[in-house]
Design a protein around this motif. Sequence first.
Motif, PDB file in Angstrom:
ATOM      1  N   ARG A   1      14.743  26.670 -28.459  1.00 18.64           N
ATOM      2  CA  ARG A   1      13.950  27.865 -28.751  1.00 18.64           C
ATOM      3  C   ARG A   1      13.439  28.498 -27.465  1.00 18.64           C
ATOM      4  N   LYS A   2      13.419  27.721 -26.380  1.00 16.48           N
ATOM      5  CA  LYS A   2      13.013  28.253 -25.086  1.00 16.48           C
ATOM      6  C   LYS A   2      14.224  28.631 -24.224  1.00 16.48           C
ATOM      7  N   LEU A   3      15.181  27.718 -24.136  1.00 14.31           N
ATOM      8  CA  LEU A   3      16.297  28.012 -23.230  1.00 14.31           C
ATOM      9  C   LEU A   3      17.221  29.104 -23.783  1.00 14.31           C
ATOM     10  N   GLY A   4      17.303  29.234 -25.115  1.00 16.57           N
ATOM     11  CA  GLY A   4      18.151  30.274 -25.688  1.00 16.57           C
ATOM     12  C   GLY A   4      17.782  31.665 -25.213  1.00 16.57           C
ATOM     13  N   PRO A   5      16.538  32.104 -25.448  1.00 19.04           N
ATOM     14  CA  PRO A   5      16.160  33.448 -24.987  1.00 19.04           C
ATOM     15  C   PRO A   5      16.114  33.576 -23.471  1.00 19.04           C
ATOM     16  N   ALA A   6      15.720  32.502 -22.784  1.00 14.81           N
ATOM     17  CA  ALA A   6      15.655  32.566 -21.322  1.00 14.81           C
ATOM     18  C   ALA A   6      17.040  32.809 -20.734  1.00 14.81           C
ATOM     19  N   LEU A   7      18.023  32.051 -21.179  1.00 11.49           N
ATOM     20  CA  LEU A   7      19.381  32.225 -20.664  1.00 11.49           C
ATOM     21  C   LEU A   7      19.967  33.567 -21.073  1.00 11.49           C
ATOM     22  N   ALA A   8      19.702  33.982 -22.309  1.00 10.76           N
ATOM     23  CA  ALA A   8      20.213  35.268 -22.781  1.00 10.76           C
ATOM     24  C   ALA A   8      19.648  36.422 -21.960  1.00 10.76           C
ATOM     25  N   ALA A   9      18.400  36.280 -21.535  1.00 10.60           N
ATOM     26  CA  ALA A   9      17.760  37.329 -20.742  1.00 10.60           C
ATOM     27  C   ALA A   9      18.248  37.357 -19.309  1.00 10.60           C
ATOM     28  N   GLY A  10      18.867  36.257 -18.852  1.00 11.40           N
ATOM     29  CA  GLY A  10      19.358  36.193 -17.482  1.00 11.40           C
ATOM     30  C   GLY A  10      18.564  35.277 -16.586  1.00 11.40           C
ATOM     31  N   CYS A  11      17.673  34.469 -17.166  1.00 14.19           N
ATOM     32  CA  CYS A  11      16.863  33.526 -16.387  1.00 14.19           C
ATOM     33  C   CYS A  11      17.589  32.201 -16.231  1.00 14.19           C
ATOM     34  N   THR A  12      17.232  31.455 -15.209  1.00 14.63           N
ATOM     35  CA  THR A  12      17.666  30.075 -15.057  1.00 14.63           C
ATOM     36  C   THR A  12      16.517  29.158 -15.466  1.00 14.63           C
ATOM     37  N   PHE A  13      16.779  27.852 -15.532  1.00 14.59           N
ATOM     38  CA  PHE A  13      15.898  26.999 -16.330  1.00 14.59           C
ATOM     39  C   PHE A  13      15.738  25.609 -15.723  1.00 14.59           C
ATOM     40  N   VAL A  14      14.464  25.140 -15.675  1.00  9.54           N
ATOM     41  CA  VAL A  14      14.150  23.749 -15.354  1.00  9.54           C
ATOM     42  C   VAL A  14      13.319  23.209 -16.511  1.00  9.54           C
ATOM     43  N   ILE A  15      13.803  22.133 -17.147  1.00 11.92           N
ATOM     44  CA  ILE A  15      13.147  21.620 -18.341  1.00 11.92           C
ATOM     45  C   ILE A  15      12.598  20.222 -18.106  1.00 11.92           C
ATOM     46  N   LYS A  16      11.353  20.018 -18.549  1.00 11.58           N
ATOM     47  CA  LYS A  16      10.794  18.674 -18.610  1.00 11.58           C
ATOM     48  C   LYS A  16      10.541  18.343 -20.081  1.00 11.58           C
ATOM     49  N   PRO A  17      11.375  17.478 -20.681  1.00 12.05           N
ATOM     50  CA  PRO A  17      11.128  17.084 -22.065  1.00 12.05           C
ATOM     51  C   PRO A  17      10.027  16.045 -22.141  1.00 12.05           C
ATOM     52  N   ALA A  18       9.513  15.804 -23.328  1.00 10.05           N
ATOM     53  CA  ALA A  18       8.485  14.788 -23.516  1.00 10.05           C
ATOM     54  C   ALA A  18       9.029  13.410 -23.144  1.00 10.05           C
ATOM     55  N   SER A  19       8.189  12.606 -22.515  1.00 11.45           N
ATOM     56  CA  SER A  19       8.620  11.282 -22.072  1.00 11.45           C
ATOM     57  C   SER A  19       8.984  10.370 -23.238  1.00 11.45           C
ATOM     58  N   LYS A  20       8.394  10.628 -24.406  1.00 15.86           N
ATOM     59  CA  LYS A  20       8.693   9.795 -25.580  1.00 15.86           C
ATOM     60  C   LYS A  20      10.085  10.058 -26.140  1.00 15.86           C
ATOM     61  N   THR A  21      10.631  11.245 -25.878  1.00 18.79           N
ATOM     62  CA  THR A  21      11.900  11.636 -26.521  1.00 18.79           C
ATOM     63  C   THR A  21      12.880  12.268 -25.528  1.00 18.79           C
ATOM     64  N   PRO A  22      13.247  11.555 -24.471  1.00 14.44           N
ATOM     65  CA  PRO A  22      14.152  12.161 -23.487  1.00 14.44           C
ATOM     66  C   PRO A  22      15.634  12.096 -23.864  1.00 14.44           C
ATOM     67  N   SER A  23      16.016  11.127 -24.702  1.00 13.15           N
ATOM     68  CA  SER A  23      17.446  10.888 -24.930  1.00 13.15           C
ATOM     69  C   SER A  23      18.139  12.050 -25.630  1.00 13.15           C
ATOM     70  N   SER A  24      17.435  12.703 -26.562  1.00 12.55           N
ATOM     71  CA  SER A  24      18.047  13.844 -27.242  1.00 12.55           C
ATOM     72  C   SER A  24      18.241  15.007 -26.276  1.00 12.55           C
ATOM     73  N   ALA A  25      17.311  15.166 -25.328  1.00 16.39           N
ATOM     74  CA  ALA A  25      17.478  16.205 -24.306  1.00 16.39           C
ATOM     75  C   ALA A  25      18.636  15.859 -23.379  1.00 16.39           C
ATOM     76  N   ILE A  26      18.752  14.591 -23.022  1.00 10.75           N
ATOM     77  CA  ILE A  26      19.867  14.158 -22.171  1.00 10.75           C
ATOM     78  C   ILE A  26      21.202  14.401 -22.871  1.00 10.75           C
ATOM     79  N   ARG A  27      21.250  14.081 -24.160  1.00 11.09           N
ATOM     80  CA  ARG A  27      22.485  14.316 -24.928  1.00 11.09           C
ATOM     81  C   ARG A  27      22.823  15.804 -24.972  1.00 11.09           C
ATOM     82  N   LEU A  28      21.805  16.641 -25.123  1.00 13.61           N
ATOM     83  CA  LEU A  28      22.044  18.084 -25.113  1.00 13.61           C
ATOM     84  C   LEU A  28      22.611  18.517 -23.762  1.00 13.61           C
TER      85      LEU A  28
END
Length: 481
Positions: A164-191
């Motif tokens: 919900r954050k990276l979709g509009p950011a990338l569509a607008a032309g922005c680049t991205f640095v993401i810090k996911p929650a420490s409790k749930t990093p594996s799903s972000a890594i898989r993405l």
Amino acid sequence: MNNSIKTKTKKLFINGEWTEAFSGKTYDVLNPATNKVVATVAYGSTEETRLAIKAANDAFPKWAVLTAKERAVYLTKLYELMLKEKESLAKLITLEMGKPIKEARGEIELAAEYLLWNAEEGKRIYGESIPSSSPSKRLQVLKQPIGPVGAITPWNFPVSMLTRKLGPALAAGCTFVIKPASKTPSSAIRLFELIEQVKFPKGVLNLVIGSSKHIGNEMMENPAIKKITFTGSTAVGKKLIEESSQQVKKVSMELGGHAPFIVFEDANLEEAAEGVIISKYRNSGQTCICLNRLYVQKSVKDRFEILLTEKVNSLKIGDGIEESTEVGPLVDEEAIKKVEYQVEDALEKGGVLLTGGKRRNANELFFEPTLISNASPDMEISYEETFGPVAPIYTFESEEEVIEAANKTDYGLAAYFYTNDLGRSIRVAEKLEYGIVGVNDATPTVVQAPFGGVKQSGLGREGGHQGVEEYLETKYISIKF
């Protein structure tokens, strides 16, 4: 935390490369349903974040000048891969934070839709031509990407909050640095493994996991980050807003909530009770927009409590990986202690326990779905967000009375009410001081509509065309000839 490097360690993703934490530190991620280790993950800090920001900053000029159609191709490919890998992503969510697997699949579907919606919405970023007051001038307004973005996402919706954050950011032309929650990093890594398959240009998307303090501080202090987007508690959001003032850095925040759910006497009580079940007990009550205060008109209170108690008692508690589970564990011991305290406090202050009220078993993180009648404003549960499967029930006499009670909070994220009176549906919806209002609808969130709150529930919106606008700057150009 441990300092040993293991070959199975899940890594950080910086400038298109997988990397260990520079310190060599790792930490274990635990399944709240079983307390077993489900992953060992690299634990990054300031240096890794600084490198990720540099990568995003270096990649920004080339990504920003791509056409919206070109950027949409990348997002659409990622959308397709996410749906193809729905099961693996959903399973990771369930293992890391306990969400029932059926709900986790639904989250992945919604998360993917944010990519597809924004892939198309990026093609509709329009400027303006303004009629000039001089025949020798032409006035134009351009919309341009704000720049590299730093994003901090929560554990309760670890994939959908990310897309919900990276979709509009990338569509607008922005680049991205993401810090996911420490409790749930594996799903972000898989993405990010899927992101690697899509072959986004190096540096466009970067993943750092580890110290919230050090990663967050670097995002706030590094001038290359032009915007911070955050979903989490109001307390942390306030701190980030304060820190952003040092650079007048743009922020968008989706913060805490304390949603009222109102049942009027003319409502379809069966539908309202089903709505309560969906709103309150989905994700074990660990959602920012879930019911926190249940207001029932006095004339139907007894009937509604009987109906609702039967439905609550039928919910199946268990490990989220089991298909039949409807209520999984809370995320950790701190979360369950907070729920236990709020229930104890409510009962001490006159609340009547209709069902539930305790852990399923000692030393487990499962809390019984709970209903407390005779709730009053002096109970902590009446003003502090619960984030657990407990619903306090209040009674009211009139429409005016319940609107005043519903609005009497510092939060303003979501509100719900059930009625079959058309006039009432309009009056109450307009008077409720909330960014999202569900009228006979316990699940109002959709990708094409704006999501966000008022008062201390946040700044800005995600979803809809409003979500893309959060990542754009407005430039006015006056041409004299």
